[in-house]
Scaffold this motif. Structure first.
Motif, PDB file in Angstrom:
ATOM      1  N   SER A 144      -7.180 -14.178   9.708  1.00  0.00           N
ATOM      2  CA  SER A 144      -6.351 -15.180  10.375  1.00  0.00           C
ATOM      3  C   SER A 144      -4.892 -14.742  10.486  1.00  0.00           C
ATOM      4  O   SER A 144      -4.149 -15.270  11.310  1.00  0.00           O
ATOM      5  CB  SER A 144      -6.429 -16.511   9.619  1.00  0.00           C
ATOM      6  N   PHE A 166     -17.865 -15.724  10.198  1.00  0.00           N
ATOM      7  CA  PHE A 166     -16.812 -15.627   9.182  1.00  0.00           C
ATOM      8  C   PHE A 166     -17.261 -16.346   7.909  1.00  0.00           C
ATOM      9  O   PHE A 166     -18.165 -17.180   7.945  1.00  0.00           O
ATOM     10  CB  PHE A 166     -15.510 -16.246   9.709  1.00  0.00           C
ATOM     11  N   PRO A 169     -14.140 -21.378   7.490  1.00  0.00           N
ATOM     12  CA  PRO A 169     -13.343 -21.806   8.641  1.00  0.00           C
ATOM     13  C   PRO A 169     -11.878 -21.544   8.318  1.00  0.00           C
ATOM     14  O   PRO A 169     -11.442 -21.805   7.187  1.00  0.00           O
ATOM     15  CB  PRO A 169     -13.643 -23.317   8.730  1.00  0.00           C
ATOM     16  N   GLY A 170     -11.149 -21.000   9.263  1.00  0.00           N
ATOM     17  CA  GLY A 170      -9.755 -20.638   8.995  1.00  0.00           C
ATOM     18  C   GLY A 170      -9.599 -19.147   8.751  1.00  0.00           C
ATOM     19  O   GLY A 170      -8.492 -18.628   8.779  1.00  0.00           O
ATOM     20  N   GLU A 172     -10.926 -16.993  10.750  1.00  0.00           N
ATOM     21  CA  GLU A 172     -11.169 -16.357  12.039  1.00  0.00           C
ATOM     22  C   GLU A 172      -9.878 -15.955  12.735  1.00  0.00           C
ATOM     23  O   GLU A 172      -8.829 -16.552  12.513  1.00  0.00           O
ATOM     24  CB  GLU A 172     -11.984 -17.285  12.958  1.00  0.00           C
ATOM     25  N   GLY A 173      -9.993 -14.942  13.608  1.00  0.00           N
ATOM     26  CA  GLY A 173      -8.913 -14.611  14.527  1.00  0.00           C
ATOM     27  C   GLY A 173      -9.262 -15.206  15.870  1.00  0.00           C
ATOM     28  O   GLY A 173     -10.335 -15.807  16.035  1.00  0.00           O
ATOM     29  N   ARG A 174      -8.373 -15.027  16.835  1.00  0.00           N
ATOM     30  CA  ARG A 174      -8.623 -15.621  18.144  1.00  0.00           C
ATOM     31  C   ARG A 174      -9.636 -14.771  18.906  1.00  0.00           C
ATOM     32  O   ARG A 174      -9.404 -13.582  19.151  1.00  0.00           O
ATOM     33  CB  ARG A 174      -7.298 -15.675  18.897  1.00  0.00           C
ATOM     34  N   LEU A 175     -10.770 -15.375  19.283  1.00  0.00           N
ATOM     35  CA  LEU A 175     -11.822 -14.662  20.011  1.00  0.00           C
ATOM     36  C   LEU A 175     -12.384 -15.570  21.106  1.00  0.00           C
ATOM     37  O   LEU A 175     -12.335 -16.796  20.978  1.00  0.00           O
ATOM     38  CB  LEU A 175     -12.962 -14.258  19.072  1.00  0.00           C
ATOM     39  N   PRO A 178     -18.511 -17.484  20.506  1.00  0.00           N
ATOM     40  CA  PRO A 178     -18.768 -18.484  19.452  1.00  0.00           C
ATOM     41  C   PRO A 178     -18.572 -17.870  18.069  1.00  0.00           C
ATOM     42  O   PRO A 178     -18.930 -16.715  17.840  1.00  0.00           O
ATOM     43  CB  PRO A 178     -20.243 -18.854  19.668  1.00  0.00           C
ATOM     44  N   MET A 179     -17.990 -18.673  17.174  1.00  0.00           N
ATOM     45  CA  MET A 179     -17.704 -18.169  15.818  1.00  0.00           C
ATOM     46  C   MET A 179     -18.377 -19.094  14.800  1.00  0.00           C
ATOM     47  O   MET A 179     -18.081 -20.291  14.772  1.00  0.00           O
ATOM     48  CB  MET A 179     -16.190 -18.134  15.588  1.00  0.00           C
ATOM     49  N   TYR A 180     -19.278 -18.531  14.021  1.00  0.00           N
ATOM     50  CA  TYR A 180     -20.027 -19.325  13.056  1.00  0.00           C
ATOM     51  C   TYR A 180     -19.463 -19.110  11.651  1.00  0.00           C
ATOM     52  O   TYR A 180     -18.708 -18.167  11.407  1.00  0.00           O
ATOM     53  CB  TYR A 180     -21.510 -18.949  13.104  1.00  0.00           C
ATOM     54  N   VAL A 181     -19.853 -19.988  10.754  1.00  0.00           N
ATOM     55  CA  VAL A 181     -19.396 -19.901   9.363  1.00  0.00           C
ATOM     56  C   VAL A 181     -20.611 -19.763   8.452  1.00  0.00           C
ATOM     57  O   VAL A 181     -21.496 -20.618   8.457  1.00  0.00           O
ATOM     58  CB  VAL A 181     -18.602 -21.163   8.954  1.00  0.00           C
ATOM     59  N   GLU A 183     -21.093 -18.842   4.413  1.00  0.00           N
ATOM     60  CA  GLU A 183     -20.425 -18.475   3.154  1.00  0.00           C
ATOM     61  C   GLU A 183     -21.252 -17.426   2.428  1.00  0.00           C
ATOM     62  O   GLU A 183     -22.477 -17.414   2.536  1.00  0.00           O
ATOM     63  CB  GLU A 183     -20.251 -19.723   2.286  1.00  0.00           C
TER      64      GLU A 183
ATOM     65  N   LEU B  16     -26.204 -24.962  10.937  1.00  0.00           N
ATOM     66  CA  LEU B  16     -25.457 -23.735  11.239  1.00  0.00           C
ATOM     67  C   LEU B  16     -24.065 -24.157  11.706  1.00  0.00           C
ATOM     68  O   LEU B  16     -23.921 -24.809  12.745  1.00  0.00           O
ATOM     69  CB  LEU B  16     -26.193 -22.950  12.333  1.00  0.00           C
ATOM     70  N   ARG B  17     -23.066 -23.792  10.905  1.00  0.00           N
ATOM     71  CA  ARG B  17     -21.711 -24.277  11.187  1.00  0.00           C
ATOM     72  C   ARG B  17     -20.966 -23.350  12.146  1.00  0.00           C
ATOM     73  O   ARG B  17     -21.059 -22.143  12.032  1.00  0.00           O
ATOM     74  CB  ARG B  17     -20.932 -24.405   9.882  1.00  0.00           C
ATOM     75  N   GLN B  18     -20.239 -23.953  13.052  1.00  0.00           N
ATOM     76  CA  GLN B  18     -19.438 -23.176  14.006  1.00  0.00           C
ATOM     77  C   GLN B  18     -17.982 -23.593  13.866  1.00  0.00           C
ATOM     78  O   GLN B  18     -17.673 -24.787  13.854  1.00  0.00           O
ATOM     79  CB  GLN B  18     -19.925 -23.442  15.433  1.00  0.00           C
ATOM     80  N   THR B  19     -17.100 -22.603  13.725  1.00  0.00           N
ATOM     81  CA  THR B  19     -15.676 -22.936  13.621  1.00  0.00           C
ATOM     82  C   THR B  19     -15.065 -22.914  15.019  1.00  0.00           C
ATOM     83  O   THR B  19     -15.429 -22.086  15.853  1.00  0.00           O
ATOM     84  CB  THR B  19     -14.940 -21.981  12.654  1.00  0.00           C
ATOM     85  N   ASP B  21     -11.717 -22.751  15.810  1.00  0.00           N
ATOM     86  CA  ASP B  21     -10.377 -22.181  15.885  1.00  0.00           C
ATOM     87  C   ASP B  21      -9.363 -23.249  16.307  1.00  0.00           C
ATOM     88  O   ASP B  21      -8.457 -23.006  17.097  1.00  0.00           O
ATOM     89  CB  ASP B  21     -10.345 -20.977  16.842  1.00  0.00           C
ATOM     90  N   HIS B  23      -6.955 -26.204  14.377  1.00  0.00           N
ATOM     91  CA  HIS B  23      -6.510 -26.510  13.018  1.00  0.00           C
ATOM     92  C   HIS B  23      -5.425 -27.588  13.056  1.00  0.00           C
ATOM     93  O   HIS B  23      -4.727 -27.730  14.053  1.00  0.00           O
ATOM     94  CB  HIS B  23      -5.943 -25.246  12.355  1.00  0.00           C
ATOM     95  N   PHE B 118      -1.274 -22.729   6.000  1.00  0.00           N
ATOM     96  CA  PHE B 118      -2.481 -22.570   6.811  1.00  0.00           C
ATOM     97  C   PHE B 118      -3.743 -22.631   5.960  1.00  0.00           C
ATOM     98  O   PHE B 118      -4.779 -23.157   6.387  1.00  0.00           O
ATOM     99  CB  PHE B 118      -2.432 -21.256   7.595  1.00  0.00           C
ATOM    100  N   HIS B 123      -9.532 -27.501   9.205  1.00  0.00           N
ATOM    101  CA  HIS B 123     -10.158 -26.596  10.170  1.00  0.00           C
ATOM    102  C   HIS B 123     -11.329 -27.320  10.838  1.00  0.00           C
ATOM    103  O   HIS B 123     -12.275 -27.691  10.154  1.00  0.00           O
ATOM    104  CB  HIS B 123     -10.661 -25.332   9.467  1.00  0.00           C
ATOM    105  N   GLN B 125     -14.655 -28.001  12.828  1.00  0.00           N
ATOM    106  CA  GLN B 125     -15.936 -27.322  13.001  1.00  0.00           C
ATOM    107  C   GLN B 125     -16.894 -28.227  13.760  1.00  0.00           C
ATOM    108  O   GLN B 125     -16.630 -29.406  13.967  1.00  0.00           O
ATOM    109  CB  GLN B 125     -16.558 -27.013  11.637  1.00  0.00           C
TER     110      GLN B 125
END
Lengths: 396, 221
Positions: A144, A166, A169-170, A172-175, A178-181, A183, B16-19, B21, B23, B118, B123, B125
């Protein structure tokens, strides 16, 4: 090698059945993992467990690594450091060489798979040689606060993936994908986390010169400013005025100037106080780490900068309350007042240690809650479930 | 014993979690983001809380209230957000409007915002549910009880929360089947009255099982 049924004894009821049901839906599919190496680090630990289990479940799972010359590895390391926010020098020639070496890697590797999971930075540009299947970039670090120029360079590759994953959440960079989480997790049956017999425990602790005649505070982590072992010594000194305790700081040293300086400072503290023990352990000292966490009365992870760091999950799995810094994934793992405490300062850490030592009935109660929390949220079984769900979701 | 026109199939789920971006570093940003994020995200942070909530954690009712209490340290806002029962709203959009109204009202009443680093931001989701057939089926009330007792807890969420809140089946899958296939309208009505707000899935399961046990006793009597 562990099999999925071995995990029935440790996973939440029904979790293994869910994994088997999910695996049925992707049986026979090819699942390729690409990393920069097979040794050390959390990624390798997870894959060493996950790959054989998924294969056993009928998912055609493999794990390949990329390689190259010294310049290739050096550039990949520097690029990752800049994506983690460090100020480093990256040359255009070095980056071009990294891309070129991955072109050579692509020729050597069989990249055909239904799902290709590319871990971290070193193999990341292989995506430009993708054929069929879905490609996912699995980022295990916090990007981030990546350096803008490095991120702009890297993003031309990252955006060619179908998705990114990732750890929080938090992170991630800007893409534009789709960005999933997902752990990370611990393997409860690995050398680092399996049950130890009383005899094994005693033998390991004796070999480490750890004496168990007083409450034991343990921090395992690198000797860096990020993990703040000096802060732990200062917290211990505040506690020591009221409680007769011992402190064990176990971690990896290194050649970098700050690690050398911190290591020297810690050894000086240990020379002055016989109740402080500093242990330099290799990264693969899994049984020793296991024994130290089990011997602890309270486990500390007073990091001020951290990625996800699974130390708290490992300690909680062993039934220990954890006092951790408010950084990265630590705050995600520790449930304040239930499984331990998150703190911001040396004084905060000392206050919470004293609180637990003055109210000893809280120690087993928090330990038990921590173990259940990890059972539900941070075991490899949950991670396998997420892997399989991702495969199914992306195949839609 | 009564036999259903069609069996009830117990289905669990994996989230299935999606972030996104997106905040928020203070209450004002939280208000603006809640107003603009996809409805799925509002759903994730409210109804989805029940899937993730564990019995030993403090119940905040939703992620927004938890964040206000733990990260911002704004207890008053946390209380006002926590009391929002998502099941009381006919749509997620209505729920969103109410959350924004609370935040707006709260911001009018107090001064400057406390911004957090930050690391401690909210965040946003959303999630995708991957359904898992659990291999449990019921055609009688006794079989239904056995399935309900054995099913993974995520099945309780999918049939009792997700079905009602997002699936458009306001009665929930359990009640619909009890009423439509097993023709037990009184039991179905009791199922509908179960309040999953501020509790855990295991407690909801326990309450549902007690209702079924009572119905089985009545049937035998």
């Amino acid at each position: 090698m562990s099999r999925i049924d071995d995990y029935r004894q440790v996973a939440p009821p029904g979790a293994v059945d869910v994994i088997q049901k999910l695996a049925e839906r992707v049986r026979g599919r090819r699942f390729l993992n690409l990393t920069g190496g097979r040794l050390g680090g959390g990624v390798a630990e997870i894959l060493r467990t996950a790959v054989p289990i998924l294969s056993d479940l009928g998912v055609d799972t493999s794990w390949e690594i990329t390689g190259g010359d010294q310049a290739y590895y050096a550039t990949a390391r520097t690029l990752q450091a800049t994506l983690e926010g460090a100020e480093r020098v990256l040359s255009d020639e070095g980056l071009a060489h990294w891309v070129e070496m991955n072109r050579v890697n692509a020729k050597k590797l069989a990249l055909d798979a239904d799902l290709v999971l590319v871990h971290d930075v070193q193999p990341a540009s292989l995506v430009t040689h993708r054929t069929d299947g879905r490609w996912v970039w699995r980022c295990h670090f916090d990007c981030s606060s990546a350096r803008p120029a490095a991120w702009s360079f890297f993003r031309q590759f990252a955006d060619q993936y179908d998705a990114a994953v990732f750890s929080l959440p938090g992170f991630e960079g800007r893409l534009g994908i789709p960005m999933y989480v997902v752990e990370p997790s611990i393997d409860p049956l690995s050398e680092k986390n399996r049950e130890l017999s009383p005899r094994e425990l005693t033998d390991i602790l004796t070999s480490l010169r750890v004496v168990r005649d007083k409450p034991l505070l343990v921090q395992i982590g690198s000797f860096t400013h990020g993990d703040d072992p000096i802060g732990v010594v200062n917290a211990y000194r505040l506690v020591k005025k009221h409680h007769d305790v011992r402190l064990v700081l176990a971690g990896t040293g290194g050649d970098e100037p700050d690690r050398v300086e911190i290591g020297n400072e810690l050894r000086e503290a240990a020379r002055e106080d016989p109740d402080v023990l500093v242990l330099e352990l290799p990264a693969e000292a899994y049984r020793q780490i296991n024994a130290l966490q089990r011997a602890a009365t309270i486990v500390l992870q007073k990091s001020v900068r951290a990625g996800f760091e699974l130390g708290p999950a490992e300690a909680m799995w062993k039934g220990k309350p954890v006092i951790g810094g408010y950084a990265g994934g630590l705050a995600q793992q520790i449930i304040p007042n239930a499984t331990g405490y998150t703190v911001y300062t040396v004084e905060g850490a000392a206050f919470r240690i004293r609180h637990l030592l003055n109210n000893p009935e809280l120690i087993p109660r928090m330990g038990a809650a921590g173990r259940e929390h990890v059972r539900r949220s941070f075991l490899i079984t949950r991670h396998l479930t997420d892997f399989l769900a991702l495969m199914i979701h992306l195949a839609r | 014993m009564r036999t259903a026109a069609h069996p009830f199939l117990f289905v669990g789920c994996v989230e299935l979690r999606q972030t996104l971006d997106m905040h928020a570093l203070d209450e004002r940003e939280l208000m603006h983001r809640v107003a603009e994020v996809p409805a799925d995200s509002v759903f994730f942070h409210t109804f989805g809380y029940f899937l993730r909530h564990r019995p030993f954690t403090t119940a905040y009712g939703n992620d927004f209230a938890r964040w206000a209490a733990l990260e911002i340290g704004d207890r008053a806002l946390a209380e006002r957000l926590a009391v929002v029962d998502p099941f009381a709203f006919p749509t997620v959009e209505a729920l969103r409007e109410h959350l924004v109204t609370i935040l707006q009202d709260h911001l009018r009443a107090r001064g400057g915002d406390l911004r957090v680093e930050f690391d401690r931001a909210f965040h946003f989701q959303r999630s995708h549910l991957v359904e898992v057939e659990l291999g449990l089926a019921a055609t009688t009330l006794a079989e239904f009880r056995a399935g309900l007792a054995a099913a993974d807890a995520t099945a309780i969420y999918l049939h009792a929360v997700e079905a009602r809140a997002r699936g458009g089946r306001r009665a929930g899958d359990f009640a619909e089947w009890l009423r439509g296939a097993l023709e037990l309208p009184a039991l179905a009505e009791r199922f509908e009255r179960i309040d999953p707000y501020l509790t855990t899935l295991e407690r909801v399961r326990g309450r549902l099982l007690r209702l079924v046990d009572r119905a089985l006793e009545e049937e035998r009597g």
